[in-house]
Design a protein around this motif. Structure first.
Motif, PDB file in Angstrom:
ATOM      1  N   TYR A  21      15.884 -16.233 -20.663  1.00 49.67           N
ATOM      2  CA  TYR A  21      15.788 -16.393 -22.107  1.00 49.67           C
ATOM      3  C   TYR A  21      15.142 -17.721 -22.457  1.00 49.67           C
ATOM      4  CZ  TYR A  21      19.281 -12.649 -22.305  1.00 49.67           C
ATOM      5  OH  TYR A  21      19.955 -11.457 -22.167  1.00 49.67           O
ATOM      6  N   CYS A  22      14.265 -17.671 -23.426  1.00 45.75           N
ATOM      7  CA  CYS A  22      13.681 -18.856 -24.017  1.00 45.75           C
ATOM      8  C   CYS A  22      14.565 -19.271 -25.187  1.00 45.75           C
ATOM      9  CB  CYS A  22      12.266 -18.515 -24.488  1.00 45.75           C
ATOM     10  SG  CYS A  22      11.417 -19.814 -25.367  1.00 45.75           S
ATOM     11  N   THR A  24      13.466 -11.762 -20.732  1.00 44.72           N
ATOM     12  CA  THR A  24      12.562 -11.038 -19.845  1.00 44.72           C
ATOM     13  C   THR A  24      13.204 -10.974 -18.462  1.00 44.72           C
ATOM     14  OG1 THR A  24      10.280 -10.912 -19.028  1.00 44.72           O
ATOM     15  CG2 THR A  24      11.210 -13.113 -19.239  1.00 44.72           C
ATOM     16  N   LEU A  78       6.595 -17.560 -16.516  1.00 48.06           N
ATOM     17  CA  LEU A  78       7.078 -17.038 -17.776  1.00 48.06           C
ATOM     18  C   LEU A  78       6.450 -17.804 -18.930  1.00 48.06           C
ATOM     19  CD1 LEU A  78      10.891 -16.661 -17.007  1.00 48.06           C
ATOM     20  CD2 LEU A  78       9.029 -15.079 -16.515  1.00 48.06           C
ATOM     21  N   SER A  79       6.217 -17.081 -20.022  1.00 50.50           N
ATOM     22  CA  SER A  79       5.707 -17.693 -21.236  1.00 50.50           C
ATOM     23  C   SER A  79       6.624 -17.349 -22.395  1.00 50.50           C
ATOM     24  CB  SER A  79       4.296 -17.183 -21.553  1.00 50.50           C
ATOM     25  OG  SER A  79       3.395 -17.502 -20.527  1.00 50.50           O
ATOM     26  N   CYS A  80       6.667 -18.228 -23.377  1.00 48.50           N
ATOM     27  CA  CYS A  80       7.457 -17.986 -24.583  1.00 48.50           C
ATOM     28  C   CYS A  80       6.636 -18.442 -25.777  1.00 48.50           C
ATOM     29  CB  CYS A  80       8.777 -18.736 -24.528  1.00 48.50           C
ATOM     30  SG  CYS A  80       9.754 -18.661 -26.045  1.00 48.50           S
ATOM     31  N   GLU A 111       9.406 -13.828 -25.190  1.00 53.25           N
ATOM     32  CA  GLU A 111       9.139 -14.119 -23.790  1.00 53.25           C
ATOM     33  C   GLU A 111       8.231 -13.050 -23.171  1.00 53.25           C
ATOM     34  OE1 GLU A 111      13.622 -15.101 -24.453  1.00 53.25           O
ATOM     35  OE2 GLU A 111      12.195 -13.534 -25.010  1.00 53.25           O
ATOM     36  N   TRP A 146      14.879 -23.010 -21.156  1.00 48.22           N
ATOM     37  CA  TRP A 146      15.016 -21.696 -20.529  1.00 48.22           C
ATOM     38  C   TRP A 146      16.430 -21.595 -19.955  1.00 48.22           C
ATOM     39  CZ3 TRP A 146      11.446 -17.825 -20.670  1.00 48.22           C
ATOM     40  CH2 TRP A 146      10.134 -18.161 -21.017  1.00 48.22           C
TER      41      TRP A 146
END
Length: 123
Positions: free
Chosen positions: A95-96, A117, A20-22, A6, A36
């Motif tokens: 959390y992803c 993250t 957010l990115s994962c 993440e 997520w």
């Protein structure tokens, strides 16, 4: 072994936005439903949003519906969470997660997890 990383967390004022990115590696991304979840201090981990393998169906917790948007780019092996109109109660570690099964609304329905993250929303 599927790995999820993440990024994009940080500190933002109430009413602000974060994305957010994962990034997913080590597996065939398009096979996985993605989600997520978040965990605030002293609280249990809770579902936030989920998206099917094709991206055609999304699920949201009532607390974030209309403010958060989950999406995925299967060409980039990445899932996103756009968070708008953030509130102090959105403060948590995000959390992803990945699931080889149909996506669900419970954290236990996901098989693989990232490290998380931190998102902090100040009032």
């Amino acid at each position: 072994q599927v790995q999820l990383v993440e990024s994009g967390g940080g500190l933002v004022q109430a009413g602000g936005s974060l994305r957010l990115s994962c990034a997913v590696s080590g597996g065939t991304f398009r096979w996985y439903g993605m989600g997520w979840c978040r965990q605030a201090p002293g609280k249990e981990r809770e579902f936030v949003a989920g998206i099917t393998q094709s991206g055609s169906t999304t699920l949201y917790a009532d607390s974030v519906k209309g403010r958060f948007t989950i999406s995925r780019d299967n060409a980039k092996n990445t899932v996103y969470l756009q968070m708008n109109s953030l509130k102090p109660e959105d403060t948590a570690v995000y959390y992803c997660a990945a699931s080889i099964r149909p996506i669900g609304r419970e954290p236990y329905e996901y098989d693989c997890w990232g490290q998380g993250t931190q998102v902090t929303v100040s009032s």
